[in-house]
Design a protein around this motif. Sequence first.
Motif, short mmCIF file in Angstrom:
data_model
loop_
_atom_site.label_atom_id
_atom_site.label_comp_id
_atom_site.label_asym_id
_atom_site.label_seq_id
_atom_site.Cartn_x
_atom_site.Cartn_y
_atom_site.Cartn_z
N GLN A 82 0.96 -1.20 -0.02
CA GLN A 82 -0.05 -0.07 -0.02
C GLN A 82 0.69 1.36 0.07
O GLN A 82 0.32 2.41 0.52
CB GLN A 82 -1.05 0.04 1.15
CG GLN A 82 -2.00 -1.12 1.11
CD GLN A 82 -2.85 -1.15 -0.05
OE1 GLN A 82 -3.45 -0.02 -0.22
NE2 GLN A 82 -2.79 -2.04 -1.07
N ARG A 141 0.66 2.00 6.08
CA ARG A 141 -0.71 1.67 5.45
C ARG A 141 -0.87 0.03 5.08
O ARG A 141 -1.96 -0.31 5.16
CB ARG A 141 -0.74 2.56 4.17
CG ARG A 141 -0.86 3.85 4.35
CD ARG A 141 -0.62 4.68 2.78
NE ARG A 141 -1.63 4.40 1.78
CZ ARG A 141 -2.58 5.43 1.69
NH1 ARG A 141 -2.97 6.30 2.23
NH2 ARG A 141 -3.52 5.26 0.89
N ARG A 189 -2.10 -1.37 8.27
CA ARG A 189 -3.37 -1.16 8.72
C ARG A 189 -4.38 -2.06 7.91
O ARG A 189 -5.43 -2.53 8.46
CB ARG A 189 -3.95 0.44 8.30
CG ARG A 189 -3.30 1.42 9.41
CD ARG A 189 -4.17 2.54 9.50
NE ARG A 189 -3.84 3.47 8.34
CZ ARG A 189 -2.66 4.07 8.12
NH1 ARG A 189 -1.78 4.29 8.81
NH2 ARG A 189 -2.69 4.92 6.96
N GLU A 196 -7.75 2.34 1.52
CA GLU A 196 -7.67 3.62 2.10
C GLU A 196 -7.63 4.43 0.71
O GLU A 196 -7.45 4.07 -0.44
CB GLU A 196 -6.79 4.12 3.06
CG GLU A 196 -6.76 3.37 4.28
CD GLU A 196 -5.40 3.59 5.12
OE1 GLU A 196 -4.69 4.49 5.00
OE2 GLU A 196 -5.17 2.96 6.09
#
Length: 350
Positions: free
Chosen positions: A136, A141, A144, A182
Amino acid sequence: MTASFDLPSLKRFEAEAQAHIRHPQAWDYLQDCAGLGRTHQANLQAFAEQRLVPRPLVNVGGGHTRCELFGQCFEHPILLAPIAYQMLFHAHGEQASAAAASAQGSTLVVSSLASQTLEQIAAASDTPPWFQIYWQGSRERTSRLIDRALAAGYHTFMITVDAPVKQAHFELPPEIYAVNLEVPAAPAAKHPHQSEVFDGWMRQAPTWEDMAWLRDTLNKPLLIKGILHRDDALHAQKLGFDGLVVSNHGGRVLDGCIDSLSALRDIRSALKDELPILFDSGIRSGQDIYHALASGADAVLLGRPYIYGLAANGALGVAQVIRLLRDELEMTMALMGKRTLDDIHELSKN
Ligand code: FNR
């Protein structure tokens, strides 16, 4: 399509899928190959060139296709590869594939680019699904995303490393998107003299250092997908990966790649018997699965074929495709005088 046609075949599912897919560009996206399509052709050609020498008269009573992978037991070695945005192909999307896989003693590897939430997909499956990680852009990121999959009960993880650059030449319908991700980080500004590739796209791509970090961070079975070179396989083994997936992404990334089957043989010989290898790219029949197992794979991932089933007939279609290929594998084993997968694996040691 109903479940009752006389002779189900993958070609038939493919034709039905094309007729059923509603989004005009979704079919092209599914069938897409990089460049001139040489990698995809090479994958199919490698299987087409294989020959079998039948071994009749062997008592195969009690034979089976069961296997264990990373502490999970499966009825057969046919798993479902991560495929993005499955709601493009059927309204029930990834949930249908996950439910069919678990009903057929298999599992779905859920893509980072799934069009339904990780929690919804896990709830559709009786057995813990696997999760495919796309890097990511940063460790934070990526962490997560993994934390979310861990919380949703995902069992085994697979990071795909052969497609750092997303080349979707296709605008998704607004209701279909990667719901678990995201919002992408804004690309860092590059100087005018810098390359669009090296300092642009590739800035978001992971490196071996990131792989070492990921291995150390994630306390779950972890595979690396998209390995074609024996040195990369050995590197992954040294870092402590639990397995690897020999794959050229179904010919969708780099045109003119080595076919996956040749790479599998070379990598199995480099790794000896020490690490589980999964295989994909080009599997279109139970005979192909047999050849992959005989060339050193412990299990295979189906790619486009199960999406043909999904598009043609939802969860039932996925289940039918898995069953079709499993039946073909069993038939091939019986005609080849092999009772178990271990009997086939012996062939890769010769
Ligand atoms: C893929 N593949 C893929 N791989 C991955 O790691 N993450 C992903 O999100 C996707 N998405 C995806 C979408 C579509 C439409 C296709 C066809 C493929 C690659 C996939 O996991 C697998 O490697 C190939 O599909 C195997 O090749 P065959 O069997 O389709 O020829």
